[in-house]
Structures are given as C-alpha cells and as structure tokens.
Design a protein around this motif. Structure first.
Motif, short mmCIF file in Angstrom:
data_model
loop_
_atom_site.label_atom_id
_atom_site.label_comp_id
_atom_site.label_asym_id
_atom_site.label_seq_id
_atom_site.Cartn_x
_atom_site.Cartn_y
_atom_site.Cartn_z
N GLN A 78 48.96 -34.88 35.44
CA GLN A 78 47.72 -35.58 35.14
C GLN A 78 47.37 -35.65 33.66
OE1 GLN A 78 44.40 -34.90 37.57
NE2 GLN A 78 45.57 -34.67 39.46
N VAL A 79 48.10 -34.94 32.81
CA VAL A 79 47.66 -34.85 31.42
C VAL A 79 47.65 -36.22 30.72
CG1 VAL A 79 49.91 -34.24 30.42
CG2 VAL A 79 47.80 -33.45 29.31
N HIS A 80 48.47 -37.16 31.17
CA HIS A 80 48.48 -38.48 30.54
C HIS A 80 47.26 -39.32 30.88
CE1 HIS A 80 52.47 -37.66 29.08
NE2 HIS A 80 52.30 -38.71 28.29
N THR A 81 46.50 -38.92 31.89
CA THR A 81 45.31 -39.68 32.26
C THR A 81 44.07 -39.17 31.53
OG1 THR A 81 44.66 -38.20 34.05
CG2 THR A 81 46.29 -39.91 34.58
N LEU A 82 44.21 -38.07 30.79
CA LEU A 82 43.02 -37.46 30.15
C LEU A 82 42.77 -38.08 28.78
CD1 LEU A 82 43.71 -33.71 31.03
CD2 LEU A 82 42.43 -35.41 32.34
N VAL A 114 49.40 -28.89 27.20
CA VAL A 114 49.02 -28.19 28.43
C VAL A 114 49.20 -26.71 28.12
CG1 VAL A 114 49.60 -27.72 30.84
CG2 VAL A 114 49.69 -30.08 29.95
N VAL A 115 48.08 -25.96 28.10
CA VAL A 115 48.09 -24.62 27.51
C VAL A 115 47.68 -23.55 28.52
CG1 VAL A 115 47.16 -23.22 25.63
CG2 VAL A 115 47.47 -25.68 25.30
N GLY A 116 48.56 -22.61 28.77
CA GLY A 116 48.26 -21.50 29.66
C GLY A 116 48.09 -20.20 28.89
N THR A 117 48.23 -20.26 27.57
CA THR A 117 48.09 -19.07 26.73
C THR A 117 46.61 -18.80 26.48
OG1 THR A 117 50.03 -19.96 25.59
CG2 THR A 117 48.98 -18.01 24.63
N THR A 118 46.17 -17.54 26.60
CA THR A 118 44.77 -17.21 26.33
C THR A 118 44.62 -16.80 24.87
OG1 THR A 118 45.17 -14.94 27.01
CG2 THR A 118 44.31 -16.44 28.68
N GLY A 119 43.39 -16.64 24.42
CA GLY A 119 43.17 -16.09 23.09
C GLY A 119 42.49 -17.04 22.12
N LEU A 120 42.22 -18.30 22.51
CA LEU A 120 41.49 -19.20 21.63
C LEU A 120 40.02 -18.77 21.55
CD1 LEU A 120 42.97 -22.61 22.82
CD2 LEU A 120 43.32 -21.53 20.58
N VAL A 149 40.43 -30.98 27.97
CA VAL A 149 39.67 -30.41 29.07
C VAL A 149 39.92 -28.90 29.12
CG1 VAL A 149 39.39 -30.37 31.57
CG2 VAL A 149 39.76 -32.55 30.36
N VAL A 150 38.85 -28.11 29.34
CA VAL A 150 39.01 -26.66 29.51
C VAL A 150 38.76 -26.31 30.98
CG1 VAL A 150 38.20 -24.37 28.84
CG2 VAL A 150 38.33 -26.21 27.14
N GLY A 151 39.77 -25.85 31.67
CA GLY A 151 39.64 -25.48 33.09
C GLY A 151 40.28 -26.52 33.99
N LEU A 152 41.31 -26.11 34.71
CA LEU A 152 42.00 -27.04 35.61
C LEU A 152 41.06 -27.57 36.68
CD1 LEU A 152 44.68 -28.33 36.54
CD2 LEU A 152 45.22 -26.21 37.73
N GLU A 153 40.05 -26.76 37.06
CA GLU A 153 39.12 -27.18 38.11
C GLU A 153 38.33 -28.42 37.70
OE1 GLU A 153 38.94 -24.41 36.43
OE2 GLU A 153 36.99 -24.36 35.44
N GLN A 154 38.28 -28.73 36.39
CA GLN A 154 37.52 -29.90 35.93
C GLN A 154 38.23 -31.21 36.20
OE1 GLN A 154 34.49 -29.28 35.00
NE2 GLN A 154 34.79 -27.06 34.90
N ILE A 155 39.52 -31.18 36.53
CA ILE A 155 40.24 -32.45 36.71
C ILE A 155 40.76 -32.65 38.13
CG2 ILE A 155 40.90 -32.49 34.27
CD1 ILE A 155 43.80 -31.85 35.26
N LEU A 156 40.39 -31.76 39.05
CA LEU A 156 40.88 -31.90 40.44
C LEU A 156 39.99 -32.88 41.22
CD1 LEU A 156 41.83 -28.23 41.30
CD2 LEU A 156 43.26 -30.07 40.44
N VAL A 158 50.32 -25.65 37.22
CA VAL A 158 50.96 -26.23 36.04
C VAL A 158 51.53 -27.61 36.40
CG1 VAL A 158 52.82 -25.94 34.35
CG2 VAL A 158 51.49 -23.95 35.10
N LYS A 159 52.08 -27.72 37.58
CA LYS A 159 52.62 -29.01 38.07
C LYS A 159 51.52 -30.07 38.09
CE LYS A 159 55.41 -30.78 41.93
NZ LYS A 159 54.53 -31.52 42.85
#
Lengths: 259, 259, 259, 259
Positions: C244-248, C92-98, C252-259, C238-239
């Motif tokens: 949800q990360v175990h269901t993926l 679960v990555v909140g760091t930018t720069g990739l 995925v890029v973008g939290l909005e994609q899994i809501l 982040v919560k």
C-alpha cells in the motif's frame, strides 16, 4: 538418591527428560536404552559420564535403577514396561500405543510384583489439572461442553485430550441430557456428542494446543482453560510423576489420578 | 426537533424504545400505533401526554412525524414500512420477518421517494460492532471460525447473528478453505459449515447470548467477543440509528453498515 | 515490478523481511544496506544473486529501488529515513527510536518531496487490527479497560502497544470517567490510569504477548483480544505496508491508520 | 426428614432459601425467624402453612428444627449462631459480619456441643469451585495472578472473593515471587499485591460479577474463570451445604473446604 533408567533418551522427548532428571535434586540417571547408538559417549546426549548405555533389554544388568522412564515408540512400549515390572523397576511411561488388554495385563503384573507405576498420555500439568478439575466440577455442574483449539495441521477431531476429558466427566456426572430437542439449521453446529457431552474442535493457523471446558448452571458459569504453547510444558508433569511413583501401589493410568 | 412515531409502542421492545426516545435530546414522540389499545391515555404507556395514538394505518394523518420506529410483529412489518415510505417517514425497523423480495421492493420504494432508512435484526452495539469488525478482519485473516453460546432454552443452532456474521465474512474474504482434509472421530466435532467457515453452538444454562469470532494467522490470533447480558442492551443501537437515519439516502440493511 | 532496498537485511527482522519480499509477486529486492558485511555474497543472506550490497549511505547509487524497507537500529533510523526521502524512496519503517521532533521533520520532508511512507512500531496484524477496532468501538463504548499479558521476563509495564492502544482510544472517545469514587483496599488493584482508561499488566511464565480491550455498556460487553505466539507474525503487516505504500501521499504513523 | 429453621426468611436471600428448601426432597421448613413480621400468615412468605414464626430468639421452643439456616444481618448473626449451637441446631450461615474472634469462639462452641456447621461468604458454586481449584493448582503453578471484573457501581477493589482466593492460594503455594525487578511506567499497572500475588480489578457497566485466576508455567497456562450472572446462582451452594452439614464434626469456614 533415586536412580533412573531412561528408555528412548535420544528422542526429542527423551532429551528433554534427560535435562529434567539432571536438574532434579535427589535423582540421578544411571542408565539409558536406545535401539540405535551412533555415539557411545553418554555426555554427547547430555547424560552424566557414568551413565551405562544399552541397545537391547537383555543387555541390562539387574538393579541398575529404581525407575524406568519410557519415552520410546508404540511398538516397543509393551515389551519395555513388561520387562521393567518383572525386573523390579517402577515404570513412568509417556509412550502411547498400549492396547486396553495390554494395560490390564500390565496392571496385574504390577500387583503381582508389589510395585507401582504410572502411564500417562499427557504430562502437561495444565492439561492434567484441567481434566482433574473438570471431573470434580461435573458433580455439581452436569451441564458441560468442551471446546478445543489446535493448529490447522492437526487432521483429526476432536483431540485425544478433549475426548479423554469427556470420558472422565461422563464417569462422574449424574445421567444428564442438555437441550435434547434442539434443531440444527447447519448440520454439526452443536458439535460432536460423547454420551450427551458436546465437543467442538477449532482448527486455525497460529493456535498451538488449547482446551476449554465450559460448565453452566442457574445464573452462573465456570470455565476451565488450558493453553500449551510449547512442548517443554510436558516436563513439569514428568517431574511430579518421578517424585510420586514410589508412593503408588498399583499401575495408575492418567497423571490426574494422583494429584 | 426530530419527531418520532413508534409502531408497537406497547410491546416489550416498544416500551424500551419509548423510554429511550423520551431521554434523547432533540427527539420527541408525537404518535404511537398499536393494534389493541386497552387504555387511551398516552401517559399510561410512558408516552408524552400530547402523543396521538392510532390503531390502524389509515387513521394516521399526514406529516405527524419524521421517523417511523417499528417494533411490531412479522405479519405487520411489511405493510407498515411500505406505508411509512409512501407517506414521507424515514423508517428505523427492528421487527424481523421481511422476505428477501420484500426487502428489494422496499429498497426501491425508498429510492423512488428519495428517502433513507434502516432495517436491523440486531441493535445490540456489541453484536453489531462484532459483525463490522469481523467483516474487516477477514480481509487480512481468511482463516476464521465462529463460536456462539446461548442459554439451554434456545432450540435452534446456530444463532441468527452467528450465521449473519458468517455471511458478512464470506462476502469479504478471499476464497479460502482451512484444513480441508481433516477427519472427525465424533461426527459434528468440526462444527457446522457456511462456505468454509465453521460455526460452533454451545447451549448451557446460565449463559445468556454470547458470540466469539476467532481469527488465526501465522504465529498470531485475533478474537472478537460480545456478551449480551440483558435485553436493554438493544437500545444503544436504536439511539445510533435514530441519530443517523436522516443522513441515509437508501434503505440500509444492518446497523453495522453505517457505523 | 516494485523494487525494494532492505536496510538491516542481516538482522533477525531483516532476514524475515528478505524471505517475505522474495515470496511476494510483483516485488524484487535490488539492494541491501548493512554496516558490517562479513560475507559479500548476497545469496549467503538469502538475497537474490543480483542484489547490490552497501555498507554506508553514500555508496548507494541513485534510483536503485522504489521502496526503502528499514529494520535497523534506533541510532541509524533517522539518518536512513531522511536519506531515503531526499533520494526518492518511499520508506516503510519498522525500526523504533525516532523522537517526536524527528517524526515531525520527516513528515514535512515527505510532503516536500511529494512522497508517501509508513512508520509502524508494530506490524503484527492482530495487534494492529485490535488498535484500529478499539479506536472505533470507543465512539460507542466510552467505558473501557485494557489488560495485557506477557512473559515474566518483560520488565516494564504496561507494554508499549497497550499504552498506544489507550492513546488511540483516548483521542476517539468522549470525555469520560468510569467509577470515579471507588476505593482500593490493595493499592494498584484498579490498575494504571491513562486519561481515565485503566491498564492492567499480567506477567507470567508461559505467556508470550497478548492484549485484551474490554468495553462495557448497559447490559452488554465487547472484548477484542490478540495473541502473538511467534515473531513471524510481524511479516503479515509488512506485506500489507509494502503493497500500500505507493498509494500514500504522506508519512503515516501506525499501520492501523491505513487499513 | 431433616427440619430447617430459616432466620431472615423474609429478606431477598431468605426468600430464595424458602423456595430452595421447599423444593428439596427430604427437607422441610418447620420454623422461621424475622425481627419484623407485618403478616402472621406463613404462606404469604411462601412458607408451608404449618411453619411456626418467631420474632425473637427467646420465643423459640426446643427441638423445633435440625438445621439453622441464617440469612440475616451482620448485627444479628453472632447472637443467632451462638443461640443455634447452644440449642442443638447445626448452623448453615450465609450472613457476613462475624469477626475473627467471634469465629474462633463459635468454632469452640461447636466442638463443645459435638455439632457441625458451615459459614460461607459465598455460596455460588462456580466461585466456590474456582477457589478450591485455584488452591490446588497453586501447588503445581506457583506463578499466578487474579483478575476480577464487576459492574461499575462496585466501589471497593479488589472484591472480597478475589482477595479470599489470593489468601487460599497463598497458604498453598511455595514461597514465591514472580518478576521481582519490574518497573511501572504507569503506577498501578501491575495491580495490587497480596503476598506476591497480583490482583487486578476491572469495573465496567454491563459486567455483573466475574473472576479469573491465571496460572503460568514453562510453555503452558491454566485459567479458571467463573461468571455470576444472577443472584439465584447462590442457592446451588446452599443446597450442597444443607445436604452435607450433618456429616460435619466442626464449624467449617468456606464451602470450598467440604467439596
């Protein structure tokens, strides 16, 4: 150079006032009043080294400052302002807690001593201008409602500023009733009522302190909104008050009255 | 080509529906139903010249259209939709007035006849999307209030759409109470209450029909707002319903359920 | 119990992440990674006493945690996530720069290792929901503009989130151009243009970080607005990601994609 | 009783003016001017039966009215107002198209004839008050941006009212530049620039005519917004102008100058 005594200089508002006056050209802090003084060095409170510090009114020598800037507590403010007016200071007061009777008495005292001063419950310029503009707009738009939004920890509703806005509008608009024969399927939906002006209070986490005044007329609407994000916003209005207090010939209540 | 019967084609909503269907590729109006028919020429109502017009249900021959589009009156809608479902039409219904019991019965009738259909009290896409998004956001932001604004001639408060929004949110959010121990210095300031969700209704001249849903969370806020300036806005949602009704295998209530 | 390694636990975001995971039922911090460790006691960083601390990737033993939560720096994030994916962690990555290439490679690595993960440039739920809803609304309202407002110290315009919103909308709306033949009497009045979507950036003191998406259609408008008042708002997203990360089954890029 | 001549009474604005003056106590329409008069019966234009109608300036007898209310066309307005001022009328002018030189000349003519009058490009009270308040607020909040929103058929940007607002603000605020060293990753994102004031124009279907002025200061924001939903909103300002034009001792430009 205008000289300033800050009463309550060690409180949170007082400390911001210290920073403000230090930054204003043509103004100097010459004295400070605080009931408890753990440290006798003015610089430890951000004050100029030459500032004279006092812990009670009767210690203060005559003529030590032109302006009495008061950010103290409700139990002290009446005695403080009375002292200021009878000793030649022009008061600028941000402390709440004066009763209506005390305000009347202090106004008279200001006249008797040929002074001027300002008492304001809100020094945030956005809130003050909102009140001023709302009062003016009501002449042309008698149909008006108020919505205020605050954080969920604010337990009373509506806010003092919103209620004050309604009072100012009420003085200025023609006698008026919008939509008198409406019905509520959920009680309270139409908000609180102050002389025909509806007030709505929103309480949500995340919000800080916000107010909107909505005016409606045939085919058009006017909305004035202010947002307070941070307490530091109060100091912009204190600056205006300090700059103008020497031009006043009475004790004015409400910063919006002198803009 | 999908064929459409429009019930109530001569009313104000019906007339807009006529224009809409005429403009939609792949759709054709083949029949119209109206209780009073002063003029028997379909073109005088903007209908194609070949449209067959009827004044009662029992005149209508079998198989005249695929879709039953209903903009009639509360007293007619139940009989109309029942007729449609038992004669092979897929209903798209913008008429209000069905009771909860009638809705349950019509849903069963839809299943029994292996059809699908849609009943919606609001076809304005901005209002429908607001309801849909508010319902979704409530999962993450349980703290929410609703403000709706309407013209001063609207006599009831809150609006049906605002109350409906609260119901949809209520189904979707965790059990929650914001600021339970607050006090009102003006009764009604905190608005109407639907299961802990506060609703505020503003009534002012100039305004048309507007709704805001305000969500608050730690350090942030989300607001969804819709403005209906004109009745013609309703037709965008009718278009979506007509395009999708063939994919439904039940009688759906609320356009927001199929977006 | 899900176990979490926090990379960058001693930064400002990392410290908020420590508080968050400590407060989440069913989750435990078991390890921390930081390049500089002036203090070797985990509790001095708010971590559980049993947390194992490391200063480089090659010190970390196998199987020490299920989830790799990364709030590090642009120069470290690629190596960190690659390490995580090849050692069985769900990132679960909140760091930018990739870079785009790095993202493609990490996505493939996620598939090859039968894992799932999430990279998000913004974890503020109000911003994330705004992007998700805007993307959906664009299907029905192709006419759209974006206004973002930030404090005056933000030097680049438009904001990354606003540009990202435009990209998401652009993918989802039919090809469209609003008002193509307009003229500007002041250059720039109509804003910046991203594939026909206009973006407007406001920079004013007092403001923090705010974004509005305005949709218009015949006779109606829909507006989605988010306000970020405080950095702590990021932790709500982040919560959701940790839960949800175990269901993926992909990166995925973008939290909005899994809501 | 004040008497009014309406020039352009048969145009769309003129017809609304007829209704307005008919409804105002203490005012009477005594004459009308229009270049084409297909019907010579005043009542067919909603005018009182006794109204005298003319098709050119030289037909009008002396002393037929106190006030010259002009809603004509750009090519006629200069000659009309000049005629009015040299024949004892007080002009109230809603017609656009006067050049700066013509305005100067008409102002001089007003002084020479010891009259007063008003020229306004916008009589919508919400727009006029917005301009007035924005001008005042700029004294205290030099950081300001303007956003205007109009329907997608408006081809020029920014709107005349928005540009006028910027000009009024510019006169009143201290010399100021917000965020001078910013960069745009999409050209135009920061809007158009009028002497350091940024203007943003939104064009979307559904919208009518709306303007917001956003002020920001340390920790706070002030927003003034006006919405014009319908042309009938213009008449509220014409009423104010008719009521006040007798108190003016010069030719005032802008209704906001006399509120």
């Amino acid at each position: 150079m205008k000289t300033v005594l800050i009463a309550g200089f060690n409180g949170s508002m007082g400390q911001q006032a210290v920073k403000l006056v230090n930054s204003m050209e043509g103004f100097a802090i010459t004295a400070g009043l605080a009931h408890h003084l753990p440290d006798s060095d003015p610089t430890s409170y951000g004050l100029p080294a030459s500032t004279q510090l006092f812990t009670s009114l009767n210690e203060i020598p005559a003529g030590i400052a032109d302006i009495w800037l008061d950010f103290t507590v409700p139990t002290a403010v009446y005695a403080n302002v009375k002292y200021a007016l009878t000793h030649g200071y022009r008061p600028v007061v941000g402390t709440t807690g004066l009763t209506d009777d005390q305000e009347v008495e202090l106004k008279k005292l200001t006249q008797d001593n040929h002074l001027g001063g300002l008492i304001a419950s809100n020094f945030g310029m956005s809130a003050v201008l909102l009140m001023k503009f709302a009062q003016e707009a009501a002449k042309y738009f008698p149909d008006v409602e108020i919505i205020e939004m605050h954080h969920e920890d604010k337990k009373d509703a509506p806010s003092g500023t919103a209620l004050n806005t309604a009072k100012l509008i009420s003085k200025n608009r023609p006698a008026h009733q919008t939509a008198p024969d409406e019905t509520e399927s959920l009680a309270g939906s139409r908000g609180g009522d102050y002389e025909g002006i509806k007030l709505h209070a929103v309480r949500l986490p995340g919000y800080v302190a916000h107010e909107q005044v909505l005016f409606g007329g045939a085919g058009e609407a006017l909305t004035i909104r202010q947002d307070s994000f941070d307490r530091k916003s109060f100091m912009s209005g204190v600056k205006v008050a300090l700059e103008q207090v020497h031009t006043l010939d009475q004790l004015v209540v409400g910063l919006e009255q002198i803009l």
